[in-house]
Design an enzyme around this catalytic site. Structure first.
Site, PDB file in Angstrom:
ATOM      1  N   THR A  29     113.678 -61.209  87.813  1.00 24.04           N
ATOM      2  CA  THR A  29     112.577 -61.896  88.501  1.00 24.04           C
ATOM      3  C   THR A  29     111.315 -61.770  87.645  1.00 24.04           C
ATOM      4  OG1 THR A  29     113.521 -61.442  90.665  1.00 24.04           O
ATOM      5  CG2 THR A  29     111.157 -61.840  90.612  1.00 24.04           C
ATOM      6  N   THR A  32     108.683 -63.930  82.747  1.00 29.06           N
ATOM      7  CA  THR A  32     109.510 -63.931  81.534  1.00 29.06           C
ATOM      8  C   THR A  32     110.905 -64.447  81.867  1.00 29.06           C
ATOM      9  OG1 THR A  32     108.278 -61.903  81.028  1.00 29.06           O
ATOM     10  CG2 THR A  32     109.971 -62.556  79.456  1.00 29.06           C
ATOM     11  N   ASP A  81     116.496 -59.370  82.457  1.00 31.22           N
ATOM     12  CA  ASP A  81     115.368 -59.131  83.366  1.00 31.22           C
ATOM     13  C   ASP A  81     114.117 -58.821  82.543  1.00 31.22           C
ATOM     14  OD1 ASP A  81     113.928 -58.800  85.685  1.00 31.22           O
ATOM     15  OD2 ASP A  81     115.207 -57.228  86.522  1.00 31.22           O
ATOM     16  N   ALA A  83     110.271 -56.601  82.493  1.00 27.98           N
ATOM     17  CA  ALA A  83     109.854 -55.239  82.844  1.00 27.98           C
ATOM     18  C   ALA A  83     108.332 -55.206  82.803  1.00 27.98           C
ATOM     19  CB  ALA A  83     110.430 -54.230  81.868  1.00 27.98           C
ATOM     20  N   ASP A  84     107.778 -54.257  83.534  1.00 27.26           N
ATOM     21  CA  ASP A  84     106.316 -54.106  83.521  1.00 27.26           C
ATOM     22  C   ASP A  84     105.877 -53.153  82.421  1.00 27.26           C
ATOM     23  OD1 ASP A  84     105.650 -55.758  85.829  1.00 27.26           O
ATOM     24  OD2 ASP A  84     106.913 -54.320  86.879  1.00 27.26           O
ATOM     25  N   LYS A  94     109.547 -51.140  86.719  1.00 28.96           N
ATOM     26  CA  LYS A  94     109.717 -52.508  87.192  1.00 28.96           C
ATOM     27  C   LYS A  94     109.251 -52.588  88.643  1.00 28.96           C
ATOM     28  CE  LYS A  94     113.423 -54.764  86.409  1.00 28.96           C
ATOM     29  NZ  LYS A  94     112.536 -55.937  86.327  1.00 28.96           N
ATOM     30  N   GLY A  96     106.706 -55.065  89.527  1.00 29.57           N
ATOM     31  CA  GLY A  96     105.430 -55.775  89.617  1.00 29.57           C
ATOM     32  C   GLY A  96     105.560 -57.060  90.426  1.00 29.57           C
ATOM     33  N   GLU A 103     116.631 -55.884  92.006  1.00 23.78           N
ATOM     34  CA  GLU A 103     116.787 -55.786  90.545  1.00 23.78           C
ATOM     35  C   GLU A 103     117.590 -54.538  90.185  1.00 23.78           C
ATOM     36  OE1 GLU A 103     112.797 -58.064  88.908  1.00 23.78           O
ATOM     37  OE2 GLU A 103     112.645 -55.960  89.420  1.00 23.78           O
TER      38      GLU A 103
END
Ligand code: 5RP
Length: 230
Positions: A29, A32, A81, A83-84, A94, A96, A103
């Site tokens: 999600t 990106t 996926d 990542a923050d 993750k 955010g 996830e």
């Protein structure tokens, strides 16, 4: 397009090399991942997706990417996926986008996890991004108090109208402003022991490969520990 968005797009497009026909692909999600979905639809590779949020399911529907429920598959070949934050060990934060629970479920059921990020997400240690903790609404104030006492500087995530944000699974998110997480494993263990905490955004020993957009795209692989290799 900003530099950051360009890097997200570069990382997303580079991830396509890991997608082969007939794979079952976990779809994360975020912005990106949106670039990845667009690249995947354009490449027209015959895959089936397992999504991690209503937003991603909706985007797949718009792009005609077929998806199935996670319980309809017996494995997931690879998950792509965002990542923050990601550190040098390929551990990360993750959530955010409020999708950390699904996830993590999809990631834990995937044979391989690949993260796609822009350069700004890469840090020596985790903690500059607030750590999302998904909690049951009932009694969330008690957890909030506990996190405050521990110096976690918690903040309940809210929608634009001021109401608490509710995740796809019906929970709240408390973001903890920790600045520097010296021992993510100890913190994860503590959080997993707290009643009312559904999941936290520390993704440890999960990411196998990170693709970082930039002037040249960098791909790093996680070194697995002996116990993981057995
Ligand atoms: C959602 C996430 C996202 O992967 C993370 O927030 C990164 O998002 P973006 O790609 O928009 O920067 O963990 O819960």
């Amino acid at each position: 397009m900003t530099d950051k968005n360009l890097q997200k797009k570069q990382a997303a497009e580079a991830a396509l090399q890991y997608i082969k026909p007939n794979m079952i692909v976990g779809l994360g999600t975020g912005s990106t991942v949106s670039y990845f979905l667009e690249a995947l639809a354009k490449a027209d590779i015959n895959i089936v997706g397992v999504t991690t949020s209503q937003v991603t399911s909706q985007h797949c529907a718009e792009l005609n990417i077929p998806i199935v429920d996670i319980d309809e598959v017996d494995h997931i070949d690879v998950t792509i996926d965002g990542a923050d934050e990601v550190d040098t060990y390929l551990n990360g934060i993750k959530g955010g986008g409020a999708a950390l629970l699904m996830e993590k479920i999809v990631a834990k059921n995937s044979n391989e996890n690949i993260w796609i990020v822009d350069e700004s997400k890469v840090h020596a240690t985790l903690g500059s991004f607030p750590l999302p903790i998904e909690v049951i609404p009932y009694g969330n104030g008690q957890l909030f108090r506990q996190f405050t006492d521990r110096g976690f500087f918690p903040k309940l995530r809210r929608q634009a109208n001021g109401d608490p944000l509710v995740t796809d699974a019906g929970h709240y998110i408390i973001d903890c402003h920790l600045n520097n997480i010296n021992n993510p494993y100890a913190l994860a263990e503590y959080l997993e022991g707290q009643v009312g905490v559904v999941e936290h955004g520390l993704f440890l020993n999960i990411c196998d490969r990170v693709i970082i957009g930039g002037e040249t795209v960098t791909i790093k692989e996680r070194q697995k520990t002996n116990t993981e290799q057995v």
